[in-house]
Design a protein around this motif. Structure first.
Motif, PDB file in Angstrom:
ATOM      1  N   MET A  41       3.203 -20.242   7.616  1.00 36.42           N
ATOM      2  CA  MET A  41       2.307 -19.138   7.366  1.00 36.42           C
ATOM      3  C   MET A  41       2.125 -18.284   8.624  1.00 36.42           C
ATOM      4  N   VAL A  42       2.054 -18.939   9.767  1.00 31.74           N
ATOM      5  CA  VAL A  42       1.887 -18.202  11.017  1.00 31.74           C
ATOM      6  C   VAL A  42       3.108 -17.329  11.280  1.00 31.74           C
ATOM      7  N   LYS A  43       4.298 -17.880  11.059  1.00 34.34           N
ATOM      8  CA  LYS A  43       5.520 -17.092  11.260  1.00 34.34           C
ATOM      9  C   LYS A  43       5.547 -15.888  10.329  1.00 34.34           C
ATOM     10  N   CYS A  44       5.140 -16.076   9.099  1.00 39.68           N
ATOM     11  CA  CYS A  44       5.106 -14.957   8.142  1.00 39.68           C
ATOM     12  C   CYS A  44       4.106 -13.899   8.597  1.00 39.68           C
ATOM     13  N   ALA A  45       2.951 -14.331   9.061  1.00 40.90           N
ATOM     14  CA  ALA A  45       1.927 -13.387   9.527  1.00 40.90           C
ATOM     15  C   ALA A  45       2.431 -12.620  10.745  1.00 40.90           C
ATOM     16  N   MET A  46       3.087 -13.325  11.656  1.00 38.70           N
ATOM     17  CA  MET A  46       3.629 -12.669  12.841  1.00 38.70           C
ATOM     18  C   MET A  46       4.736 -11.686  12.456  1.00 38.70           C
ATOM     19  N   LYS A  47       5.556 -12.073  11.507  1.00 36.48           N
ATOM     20  CA  LYS A  47       6.651 -11.210  11.060  1.00 36.48           C
ATOM     21  C   LYS A  47       6.096  -9.957  10.379  1.00 36.48           C
ATOM     22  N   GLU A  48       5.052 -10.117   9.583  1.00 33.97           N
ATOM     23  CA  GLU A  48       4.446  -8.959   8.933  1.00 33.97           C
ATOM     24  C   GLU A  48       3.867  -7.993   9.968  1.00 33.97           C
ATOM     25  N   TYR A  49       3.196  -8.537  10.978  1.00 33.53           N
ATOM     26  CA  TYR A  49       2.671  -7.686  12.044  1.00 33.53           C
ATOM     27  C   TYR A  49       3.801  -6.926  12.736  1.00 33.53           C
ATOM     28  N   GLN A  50       4.853  -7.619  13.073  1.00 29.00           N
ATOM     29  CA  GLN A  50       5.990  -7.005  13.755  1.00 29.00           C
ATOM     30  C   GLN A  50       6.599  -5.894  12.892  1.00 29.00           C
ATOM     31  N   MET A  51       6.717  -6.136  11.593  1.00 31.63           N
ATOM     32  CA  MET A  51       7.290  -5.142  10.688  1.00 31.63           C
ATOM     33  C   MET A  51       6.449  -3.869  10.685  1.00 31.63           C
ATOM     34  N   TRP A  52       5.121  -4.006  10.574  1.00 24.58           N
ATOM     35  CA  TRP A  52       4.248  -2.824  10.564  1.00 24.58           C
ATOM     36  C   TRP A  52       4.278  -2.114  11.917  1.00 24.58           C
ATOM     37  N   ASP A  53       4.326  -2.865  12.998  1.00 21.23           N
ATOM     38  CA  ASP A  53       4.372  -2.262  14.328  1.00 21.23           C
ATOM     39  C   ASP A  53       5.671  -1.467  14.521  1.00 21.23           C
ATOM     40  N   GLU A  54       6.772  -2.017  14.074  1.00 23.08           N
ATOM     41  CA  GLU A  54       8.053  -1.308  14.174  1.00 23.08           C
ATOM     42  C   GLU A  54       8.039  -0.045  13.315  1.00 23.08           C
ATOM     43  N   GLU A  55       7.465  -0.127  12.123  1.00 21.65           N
ATOM     44  CA  GLU A  55       7.383   1.037  11.244  1.00 21.65           C
ATOM     45  C   GLU A  55       6.487   2.110  11.858  1.00 21.65           C
ATOM     46  N   LEU A  56       5.389   1.702  12.450  1.00 21.72           N
ATOM     47  CA  LEU A  56       4.502   2.646  13.123  1.00 21.72           C
ATOM     48  C   LEU A  56       5.259   3.400  14.213  1.00 21.72           C
ATOM     49  N   ASN A  57       5.993   2.677  15.026  1.00 22.22           N
ATOM     50  CA  ASN A  57       6.748   3.307  16.117  1.00 22.22           C
ATOM     51  C   ASN A  57       7.840   4.226  15.601  1.00 22.22           C
ATOM     52  N   ARG A  58       8.500   3.833  14.533  1.00 20.97           N
ATOM     53  CA  ARG A  58       9.557   4.671  13.943  1.00 20.97           C
ATOM     54  C   ARG A  58       8.970   5.988  13.434  1.00 20.97           C
TER      55      ARG A  58
END
Length: 94
Positions: A1-18
């Motif tokens: 669950m922690v890995k999924c939560a971290m991955k979701e955060y990373q995905m949104w952060d990358e999308e924000l930057n894009r």
């Protein structure tokens, strides 16, 4: 669950930057500076909010880590969606 939560955060952060980079590339000088100023202020808010979240939910257990990431994802997701709206408006006008 922690890995999924971290991955979701990373995905949104990358999308924000894009999206941010895409918007910046389409703005004039004055608009660009205003967005940069706004983004710097938002980053200050985000960092302060993350510090508060980490302190408030600094409890033992993996679920608390997931909970903290959930709040952080929500903050970054909201900013990403706002920037996406700006980008859509820019694309519609230009």
């Amino acid at each position: 669950m922690v890995k999924c939560a971290m991955k979701e955060y990373q995905m949104w952060d990358e999308e924000l930057n894009r999206i941010y980079k895409n918007i910046i590339s389409r703005l004039g000088t004055e608009e660009k500076e205003l967005l940069k100023k706004s983004q710097r202020k938002w980053i200050e808010f985000r960092d302060a909010e993350f510090e508060f979240i980490d302190k408030l939910y600094n409890l033992p257990g993996l679920l608390n880590v997931v909970y903290r990431y959930g709040w952080k994802v929500e903050i970054v997701r909201e900013r990403t969606l706002r920037l996406e709206k700006y980008l859509n408006d820019i694309n519609r006008v230009k």
